[in-house]
Design a protein around this motif. Structure first.
Motif, PDB file in Angstrom:
ATOM      1  N   GLU A   8      10.569  18.854   3.488  1.00  0.00           N
ATOM      2  CA  GLU A   8       9.384  19.685   3.316  1.00  0.00           C
ATOM      3  C   GLU A   8       8.913  19.667   1.862  1.00  0.00           C
ATOM      4  O   GLU A   8       8.497  20.675   1.332  1.00  0.00           O
ATOM      5  N   ALA A   9       8.989  18.519   1.211  1.00  0.00           N
ATOM      6  CA  ALA A   9       8.600  18.400  -0.186  1.00  0.00           C
ATOM      7  C   ALA A   9       7.120  18.718  -0.350  1.00  0.00           C
ATOM      8  O   ALA A   9       6.317  18.532   0.552  1.00  0.00           O
ATOM      9  N   SER A  10       6.766  19.208  -1.510  1.00  0.00           N
ATOM     10  CA  SER A  10       5.373  19.557  -1.781  1.00  0.00           C
ATOM     11  C   SER A  10       4.518  18.294  -1.840  1.00  0.00           C
ATOM     12  O   SER A  10       5.026  17.195  -2.053  1.00  0.00           O
ATOM     13  N   PRO A  11       3.206  18.454  -1.675  1.00  0.00           N
ATOM     14  CA  PRO A  11       2.310  17.299  -1.778  1.00  0.00           C
ATOM     15  C   PRO A  11       2.397  16.610  -3.142  1.00  0.00           C
ATOM     16  O   PRO A  11       2.138  15.417  -3.244  1.00  0.00           O
ATOM     17  N   VAL A  12       2.776  17.365  -4.177  1.00  0.00           N
ATOM     18  CA  VAL A  12       2.893  16.778  -5.513  1.00  0.00           C
ATOM     19  C   VAL A  12       3.931  15.664  -5.512  1.00  0.00           C
ATOM     20  O   VAL A  12       3.750  14.626  -6.138  1.00  0.00           O
ATOM     21  N   ALA A  13       5.012  15.868  -4.773  1.00  0.00           N
ATOM     22  CA  ALA A  13       6.086  14.879  -4.734  1.00  0.00           C
ATOM     23  C   ALA A  13       5.636  13.567  -4.097  1.00  0.00           C
ATOM     24  O   ALA A  13       6.163  12.506  -4.409  1.00  0.00           O
ATOM     25  N   HIS A  14       4.651  13.617  -3.219  1.00  0.00           N
ATOM     26  CA  HIS A  14       4.193  12.431  -2.505  1.00  0.00           C
ATOM     27  C   HIS A  14       2.841  11.925  -3.004  1.00  0.00           C
ATOM     28  O   HIS A  14       2.238  11.063  -2.371  1.00  0.00           O
ATOM     29  N   PHE A  15       2.356  12.430  -4.115  1.00  0.00           N
ATOM     30  CA  PHE A  15       1.024  12.084  -4.600  1.00  0.00           C
ATOM     31  C   PHE A  15       0.850  10.580  -4.796  1.00  0.00           C
ATOM     32  O   PHE A  15      -0.096   9.980  -4.285  1.00  0.00           O
ATOM     33  N   GLU A  16       1.756   9.962  -5.542  1.00  0.00           N
ATOM     34  CA  GLU A  16       1.582   8.538  -5.848  1.00  0.00           C
ATOM     35  C   GLU A  16       1.674   7.675  -4.600  1.00  0.00           C
ATOM     36  O   GLU A  16       0.929   6.702  -4.450  1.00  0.00           O
ATOM     37  N   GLN A  17       2.562   8.040  -3.686  1.00  0.00           N
ATOM     38  CA  GLN A  17       2.679   7.305  -2.433  1.00  0.00           C
ATOM     39  C   GLN A  17       1.386   7.414  -1.631  1.00  0.00           C
ATOM     40  O   GLN A  17       0.889   6.416  -1.104  1.00  0.00           O
ATOM     41  N   SER A  18       0.828   8.611  -1.548  1.00  0.00           N
ATOM     42  CA  SER A  18      -0.429   8.819  -0.815  1.00  0.00           C
ATOM     43  C   SER A  18      -1.569   8.069  -1.483  1.00  0.00           C
ATOM     44  O   SER A  18      -2.402   7.453  -0.806  1.00  0.00           O
ATOM     45  N   LEU A  19      -1.609   8.097  -2.807  1.00  0.00           N
ATOM     46  CA  LEU A  19      -2.671   7.403  -3.531  1.00  0.00           C
ATOM     47  C   LEU A  19      -2.569   5.892  -3.320  1.00  0.00           C
ATOM     48  O   LEU A  19      -3.584   5.214  -3.097  1.00  0.00           O
ATOM     49  N   ASP A  20      -1.351   5.353  -3.369  1.00  0.00           N
ATOM     50  CA  ASP A  20      -1.170   3.915  -3.131  1.00  0.00           C
ATOM     51  C   ASP A  20      -1.633   3.523  -1.733  1.00  0.00           C
ATOM     52  O   ASP A  20      -2.313   2.514  -1.558  1.00  0.00           O
ATOM     53  N   GLU A  21      -1.254   4.334  -0.739  1.00  0.00           N
ATOM     54  CA  GLU A  21      -1.665   4.036   0.634  1.00  0.00           C
ATOM     55  C   GLU A  21      -3.183   4.115   0.772  1.00  0.00           C
ATOM     56  O   GLU A  21      -3.797   3.277   1.439  1.00  0.00           O
ATOM     57  N   LEU A  22      -3.791   5.095   0.120  1.00  0.00           N
ATOM     58  CA  LEU A  22      -5.247   5.234   0.159  1.00  0.00           C
ATOM     59  C   LEU A  22      -5.928   4.007  -0.456  1.00  0.00           C
ATOM     60  O   LEU A  22      -6.882   3.464   0.094  1.00  0.00           O
ATOM     61  N   GLU A  23      -5.408   3.539  -1.583  1.00  0.00           N
ATOM     62  CA  GLU A  23      -5.981   2.359  -2.231  1.00  0.00           C
ATOM     63  C   GLU A  23      -5.854   1.124  -1.340  1.00  0.00           C
ATOM     64  O   GLU A  23      -6.784   0.306  -1.262  1.00  0.00           O
ATOM     65  N   GLN A  24      -4.737   0.986  -0.645  1.00  0.00           N
ATOM     66  CA  GLN A  24      -4.557  -0.151   0.261  1.00  0.00           C
ATOM     67  C   GLN A  24      -5.537  -0.088   1.426  1.00  0.00           C
ATOM     68  O   GLN A  24      -6.097  -1.121   1.836  1.00  0.00           O
ATOM     69  N   LEU A  25      -5.756   1.120   1.959  1.00  0.00           N
ATOM     70  CA  LEU A  25      -6.722   1.282   3.044  1.00  0.00           C
ATOM     71  C   LEU A  25      -8.127   0.891   2.593  1.00  0.00           C
ATOM     72  O   LEU A  25      -8.862   0.211   3.315  1.00  0.00           O
ATOM     73  N   VAL A  26      -8.496   1.319   1.396  1.00  0.00           N
ATOM     74  CA  VAL A  26      -9.824   1.000   0.869  1.00  0.00           C
ATOM     75  C   VAL A  26      -9.979  -0.512   0.729  1.00  0.00           C
ATOM     76  O   VAL A  26     -11.014  -1.083   1.107  1.00  0.00           O
ATOM     77  N   GLU A  27      -8.957  -1.180   0.213  1.00  0.00           N
ATOM     78  CA  GLU A  27      -9.029  -2.640   0.064  1.00  0.00           C
ATOM     79  C   GLU A  27      -9.214  -3.329   1.411  1.00  0.00           C
ATOM     80  O   GLU A  27     -10.019  -4.249   1.542  1.00  0.00           O
ATOM     81  N   LYS A  28      -8.475  -2.877   2.428  1.00  0.00           N
ATOM     82  CA  LYS A  28      -8.609  -3.461   3.764  1.00  0.00           C
ATOM     83  C   LYS A  28     -10.016  -3.247   4.311  1.00  0.00           C
ATOM     84  O   LYS A  28     -10.615  -4.161   4.896  1.00  0.00           O
ATOM     85  N   MET A  29     -10.542  -2.039   4.127  1.00  0.00           N
ATOM     86  CA  MET A  29     -11.873  -1.749   4.647  1.00  0.00           C
ATOM     87  C   MET A  29     -12.943  -2.542   3.899  1.00  0.00           C
ATOM     88  O   MET A  29     -13.895  -3.028   4.505  1.00  0.00           O
ATOM     89  N   GLU A  30     -12.785  -2.691   2.596  1.00  0.00           N
ATOM     90  CA  GLU A  30     -13.764  -3.441   1.809  1.00  0.00           C
ATOM     91  C   GLU A  30     -13.754  -4.926   2.149  1.00  0.00           C
ATOM     92  O   GLU A  30     -14.765  -5.602   2.006  1.00  0.00           O
ATOM     93  N   ALA A  31     -12.597  -5.428   2.590  1.00  0.00           N
ATOM     94  CA  ALA A  31     -12.503  -6.843   2.947  1.00  0.00           C
ATOM     95  C   ALA A  31     -13.364  -7.163   4.169  1.00  0.00           C
ATOM     96  O   ALA A  31     -13.787  -8.304   4.350  1.00  0.00           O
ATOM     97  N   GLY A  32     -13.623  -6.155   5.001  1.00  0.00           N
ATOM     98  CA  GLY A  32     -14.495  -6.352   6.154  1.00  0.00           C
ATOM     99  C   GLY A  32     -13.847  -7.059   7.324  1.00  0.00           C
ATOM    100  O   GLY A  32     -14.555  -7.533   8.218  1.00  0.00           O
ATOM    101  N   ASP A  33     -12.531  -7.163   7.346  1.00  0.00           N
ATOM    102  CA  ASP A  33     -11.846  -7.871   8.415  1.00  0.00           C
ATOM    103  C   ASP A  33     -11.403  -6.966   9.565  1.00  0.00           C
ATOM    104  O   ASP A  33     -10.811  -7.443  10.528  1.00  0.00           O
ATOM    105  N   LEU A  34     -11.681  -5.670   9.480  1.00  0.00           N
ATOM    106  CA  LEU A  34     -11.244  -4.730  10.508  1.00  0.00           C
ATOM    107  C   LEU A  34     -12.319  -4.568  11.575  1.00  0.00           C
ATOM    108  O   LEU A  34     -13.519  -4.638  11.285  1.00  0.00           O
TER     109      LEU A  34
END
Length: 86
Positions: A8-34
């Motif tokens: 039950e860690a706070s969102p602060v503990a997972h910030f960088e992981q969430s940000l990295d995943e968000l950046e990867q999602l954006v890259e996939k969407m920008e590629a236009g292959d989905l």
């Protein structure tokens, strides 16, 4: 105040992981292959990650305010941008 279990860690503990995943999602969407369905799923996940990141930043700021002036956290000044957002 009871301590949170490691699961039950706070969102602060997972910030960088969430940000990295968000950046990867954006890259996939920008590629236009989905497909449309994949894009919608990625967008929904991205909105959730964005909200998690925003909540983590708010909690981190509150923690800093409490450390700065534990008696009056509401009277502390907000952080000012240095102009270098890079």
């Amino acid at each position: 105040m009871p301590k949170k279990s490691p699961n039950e860690a706070s969102p602060v503990a997972h910030f960088e992981q969430s940000l990295d995943e968000l950046e990867q999602l954006v890259e996939k969407m920008e590629a236009g292959d989905l497909s449309l369905e994949q894009s919608l799923t990625a967008y929904e996940r991205g909105v959730g990650l964005y909200r998690q990141c925003q909540q983590a930043l708010e909690q981190a700021e509150l923690r800093v305010r409490l450390l700065t002036d534990p008696a009056q956290p509401d009277k502390s000044e907000p952080f000012e941008s240095s102009g270098d957002d890079n």
